[in-house]
Motif scaffolding. Structure first.
Motif, PDB file in Angstrom:
ATOM      1  N   PRO A 166       2.782  21.073 -18.961  1.00  0.00           N
ATOM      2  CA  PRO A 166       2.768  20.618 -17.561  1.00  0.00           C
ATOM      3  C   PRO A 166       3.874  19.637 -17.206  1.00  0.00           C
ATOM      4  CG  PRO A 166       1.122  19.440 -18.838  1.00  0.00           C
ATOM      5  CD  PRO A 166       1.709  20.478 -19.758  1.00  0.00           C
ATOM      6  N   ASP A 167       4.169  19.570 -15.905  1.00  0.00           N
ATOM      7  CA  ASP A 167       5.013  18.508 -15.372  1.00  0.00           C
ATOM      8  C   ASP A 167       4.214  17.210 -15.424  1.00  0.00           C
ATOM      9  OD1 ASP A 167       7.174  20.173 -14.846  1.00  0.00           O
ATOM     10  OD2 ASP A 167       6.539  20.584 -12.791  1.00  0.00           O
ATOM     11  N   ARG A 168       4.916  16.089 -15.199  1.00  0.00           N
ATOM     12  CA  ARG A 168       4.261  14.789 -15.336  1.00  0.00           C
ATOM     13  C   ARG A 168       4.751  13.803 -14.281  1.00  0.00           C
ATOM     14  NH1 ARG A 168       6.592  12.856 -21.039  1.00  0.00           N
ATOM     15  NH2 ARG A 168       6.609  15.082 -21.396  1.00  0.00           N
ATOM     16  N   ILE A 169       3.999  12.724 -14.158  1.00  0.00           N
ATOM     17  CA  ILE A 169       4.468  11.549 -13.429  1.00  0.00           C
ATOM     18  C   ILE A 169       5.313  10.769 -14.439  1.00  0.00           C
ATOM     19  CG2 ILE A 169       3.828   9.380 -12.314  1.00  0.00           C
ATOM     20  CD1 ILE A 169       1.068  10.693 -11.712  1.00  0.00           C
ATOM     21  N   LEU A 170       6.603  10.685 -14.208  1.00  0.00           N
ATOM     22  CA  LEU A 170       7.435   9.918 -15.140  1.00  0.00           C
ATOM     23  C   LEU A 170       7.127   8.431 -15.040  1.00  0.00           C
ATOM     24  CD1 LEU A 170      10.841  11.745 -14.624  1.00  0.00           C
ATOM     25  CD2 LEU A 170       9.228  12.009 -16.515  1.00  0.00           C
ATOM     26  N   ASN A 173       0.825  -1.215   0.000  1.00  0.00           N
ATOM     27  CA  ASN A 173       0.000   0.000   0.000  1.00  0.00           C
ATOM     28  C   ASN A 173       0.858   1.263   0.000  1.00  0.00           C
ATOM     29  OD1 ASN A 173      -2.680  -1.103  -0.063  1.00  0.00           O
ATOM     30  ND2 ASN A 173      -2.224  -1.921   1.966  1.00  0.00           N
ATOM     31  N   THR A 174       2.022   1.164  -0.633  1.00  0.00           N
ATOM     32  CA  THR A 174       2.898   2.321  -0.795  1.00  0.00           C
ATOM     33  C   THR A 174       3.024   2.629  -2.277  1.00  0.00           C
ATOM     34  OG1 THR A 174       4.133   1.799   1.215  1.00  0.00           O
ATOM     35  CG2 THR A 174       5.202   3.253  -0.375  1.00  0.00           C
ATOM     36  N   LEU A 175       2.567   3.808  -2.658  1.00  0.00           N
ATOM     37  CA  LEU A 175       2.648   4.282  -4.037  1.00  0.00           C
ATOM     38  C   LEU A 175       3.872   5.178  -4.169  1.00  0.00           C
ATOM     39  CD1 LEU A 175       1.500   4.933  -6.895  1.00  0.00           C
ATOM     40  CD2 LEU A 175       0.054   6.663  -5.781  1.00  0.00           C
ATOM     41  N   VAL A 176       4.681   4.923  -5.195  1.00  0.00           N
ATOM     42  CA  VAL A 176       5.861   5.749  -5.454  1.00  0.00           C
ATOM     43  C   VAL A 176       5.674   6.419  -6.816  1.00  0.00           C
ATOM     44  CG1 VAL A 176       8.369   5.814  -5.700  1.00  0.00           C
ATOM     45  CG2 VAL A 176       7.307   4.165  -4.112  1.00  0.00           C
ATOM     46  N   LEU A 177       5.680   7.752  -6.803  1.00  0.00           N
ATOM     47  CA  LEU A 177       5.593   8.527  -8.038  1.00  0.00           C
ATOM     48  C   LEU A 177       6.969   9.103  -8.324  1.00  0.00           C
ATOM     49  CD1 LEU A 177       2.340  10.612  -7.364  1.00  0.00           C
ATOM     50  CD2 LEU A 177       2.544   8.393  -8.529  1.00  0.00           C
ATOM     51  N   THR A 178       7.537   8.775  -9.465  1.00  0.00           N
ATOM     52  CA  THR A 178       8.810   9.362  -9.862  1.00  0.00           C
ATOM     53  C   THR A 178       8.515  10.617 -10.675  1.00  0.00           C
ATOM     54  OG1 THR A 178       9.900   7.203  -9.878  1.00  0.00           O
ATOM     55  CG2 THR A 178      10.975   8.983 -11.099  1.00  0.00           C
ATOM     56  N   LEU A 179       8.983  11.755 -10.153  1.00  0.00           N
ATOM     57  CA  LEU A 179       8.822  13.042 -10.826  1.00  0.00           C
ATOM     58  C   LEU A 179      10.182  13.482 -11.370  1.00  0.00           C
ATOM     59  CD1 LEU A 179       6.505  14.896  -8.277  1.00  0.00           C
ATOM     60  CD2 LEU A 179       5.907  13.247 -10.058  1.00  0.00           C
ATOM     61  N   LYS A 180      10.240  14.619 -12.022  1.00  0.00           N
ATOM     62  CA  LYS A 180      11.482  15.073 -12.659  1.00  0.00           C
ATOM     63  C   LYS A 180      12.631  15.226 -11.667  1.00  0.00           C
ATOM     64  CE  LYS A 180      10.410  19.948 -12.182  1.00  0.00           C
ATOM     65  NZ  LYS A 180       9.266  20.747 -12.367  1.00  0.00           N
ATOM     66  N   ASP A 181      12.327  15.521 -10.400  1.00  0.00           N
ATOM     67  CA  ASP A 181      13.377  15.757  -9.404  1.00  0.00           C
ATOM     68  C   ASP A 181      13.537  14.636  -8.388  1.00  0.00           C
ATOM     69  OD1 ASP A 181      14.019  18.296 -10.492  1.00  0.00           O
ATOM     70  OD2 ASP A 181      12.308  19.183  -9.449  1.00  0.00           O
ATOM     71  N   GLY A 203       8.863  13.328   0.115  1.00  0.00           N
ATOM     72  CA  GLY A 203       8.913  13.961  -1.199  1.00  0.00           C
ATOM     73  C   GLY A 203       7.904  15.068  -1.398  1.00  0.00           C
ATOM     74  N   LEU A 204       7.308  15.550  -0.316  1.00  0.00           N
ATOM     75  CA  LEU A 204       6.313  16.619  -0.466  1.00  0.00           C
ATOM     76  C   LEU A 204       6.933  17.883  -1.063  1.00  0.00           C
ATOM     77  CD1 LEU A 204       3.341  17.227  -0.131  1.00  0.00           C
ATOM     78  CD2 LEU A 204       3.773  17.832   2.253  1.00  0.00           C
ATOM     79  N   ASP A 251      11.607  10.966  -6.212  1.00  0.00           N
ATOM     80  CA  ASP A 251      10.447  10.144  -5.865  1.00  0.00           C
ATOM     81  C   ASP A 251       9.599  10.745  -4.751  1.00  0.00           C
ATOM     82  OD1 ASP A 251      11.200   8.257  -7.725  1.00  0.00           O
ATOM     83  OD2 ASP A 251      12.060   6.867  -6.262  1.00  0.00           O
ATOM     84  N   VAL A 252       8.296  10.616  -4.924  1.00  0.00           N
ATOM     85  CA  VAL A 252       7.310  10.967  -3.903  1.00  0.00           C
ATOM     86  C   VAL A 252       6.710   9.650  -3.418  1.00  0.00           C
ATOM     87  CG1 VAL A 252       5.141  12.153  -3.425  1.00  0.00           C
ATOM     88  CG2 VAL A 252       6.805  13.178  -5.001  1.00  0.00           C
ATOM     89  N   THR A 253       6.729   9.425  -2.112  1.00  0.00           N
ATOM     90  CA  THR A 253       6.196   8.197  -1.538  1.00  0.00           C
ATOM     91  C   THR A 253       4.880   8.501  -0.836  1.00  0.00           C
ATOM     92  OG1 THR A 253       8.433   7.356  -1.229  1.00  0.00           O
ATOM     93  CG2 THR A 253       6.686   6.278   0.023  1.00  0.00           C
ATOM     94  N   ILE A 254       3.861   7.733  -1.161  1.00  0.00           N
ATOM     95  CA  ILE A 254       2.509   7.954  -0.645  1.00  0.00           C
ATOM     96  C   ILE A 254       2.024   6.696   0.064  1.00  0.00           C
ATOM     97  CG2 ILE A 254       0.095   8.364  -1.301  1.00  0.00           C
ATOM     98  CD1 ILE A 254       1.276   9.969  -3.729  1.00  0.00           C
ATOM     99  N   ALA A 255       1.565   6.857   1.298  1.00  0.00           N
ATOM    100  CA  ALA A 255       0.936   5.760   2.036  1.00  0.00           C
ATOM    101  C   ALA A 255      -0.532   5.721   1.621  1.00  0.00           C
ATOM    102  CB  ALA A 255       1.059   5.994   3.540  1.00  0.00           C
ATOM    103  N   LEU A 256      -0.911   4.667   0.909  1.00  0.00           N
ATOM    104  CA  LEU A 256      -2.310   4.497   0.513  1.00  0.00           C
ATOM    105  C   LEU A 256      -3.118   4.026   1.713  1.00  0.00           C
ATOM    106  CD1 LEU A 256      -1.774   2.847  -2.985  1.00  0.00           C
ATOM    107  CD2 LEU A 256      -2.408   5.221  -2.505  1.00  0.00           C
TER     108      LEU A 256
END
Length: 196
Positions: free
Chosen positions: A183-187, A31-39, A162-163, A41-46
């Motif tokens: 726009p920026d994106r989720i890589l 239940n951990t979502l990782v979004l890789t952005l241009k700079d 990663g906020l 990783d953002v880690t999200i607890a689902l």
């Protein structure tokens, strides 16, 4: 523990609750979502405890690669950054600047899973149309608390780390409801349990 330390700890927790600054409890890898952005990783607890159907939808779309290269199409300074339009938001395939924000996935819309969880900085919620049961694939990440959203939108998670990368997402045009040009994106999006 001495009484003074107990009182101090209780006061610190009360202040954290009032300011909405309580850190999310670390989620298990499934239940951990990782979004890789241009700079980075953002880690999200689902939060399947709050919204099991919505969390399952996000995990399904992540595992299908549907969120990869999807734009942050609506970003309002001091409010939130919205992404997840897998139908019109893919910046490498089929991006439609006129329609982005109106699409979803091929899966059916979801019934609302509203909770008492508050929308604070770092909260991840599901975007929807006027109909409360219209969330599908789009989600947003809060820059700041927004009490008017409490109990009106489904909370699906909380940013764990990663906020500051979310803070750096390109802002949209305030006169155009936050629409972002170039726009920026989720890589890449992944579930931590699946590895790198």
């Amino acid at each position: 523990m001495p009484r003074f330390k107990l009182v101090t700890a209780a006061l610190a927790m009360a202040v954290a609750l009032l300011t909405g600054s309580v850190a999310a409890q670390a989620a298990e890898p499934e239940n951990t979502l990782v979004l890789t952005l241009k700079d980075g990783d953002v880690t999200i607890a689902l939060r399947p405890d709050l919204a099991p159907q919505h969390v399952e939808r996000i995990k399904t779309l992540v595992r299908d690669g549907a969120y990869d290269n999807v734009a942050f199409h609506r970003v309002i300074d001091g409010f939130m950054a919205q992404t997840g339009d897998v139908q019109y938001g893919d910046l490498e395939e089929g991006f439609n600047a006129g329609a982005v924000g109106t699409g979803g996935s091929d899966l059916p819309d979801l019934p609302a899973e509203f909770s008492d969880e508050r929308f604070v900085r770092g909260t991840v919620g599901m975007a929807r149309a006027q109909n409360p049961d219209s969330a599908n694939s789009q989600f947003f990440i809060m820059f700041a608390p927004a009490p008017p959203l409490d109990g009106e939108y489904t909370v699906v998670g909380q940013v764990e780390s990663g906020l500051e990368l979310i803070d750096d997402i390109k802002r949209g045009d305030a006169s155009d409801n936050g629409a972002v040009s170039d726009p920026d994106r989720i890589l890449r999006a992944r579930i931590a349990a699946d590895g790198n």
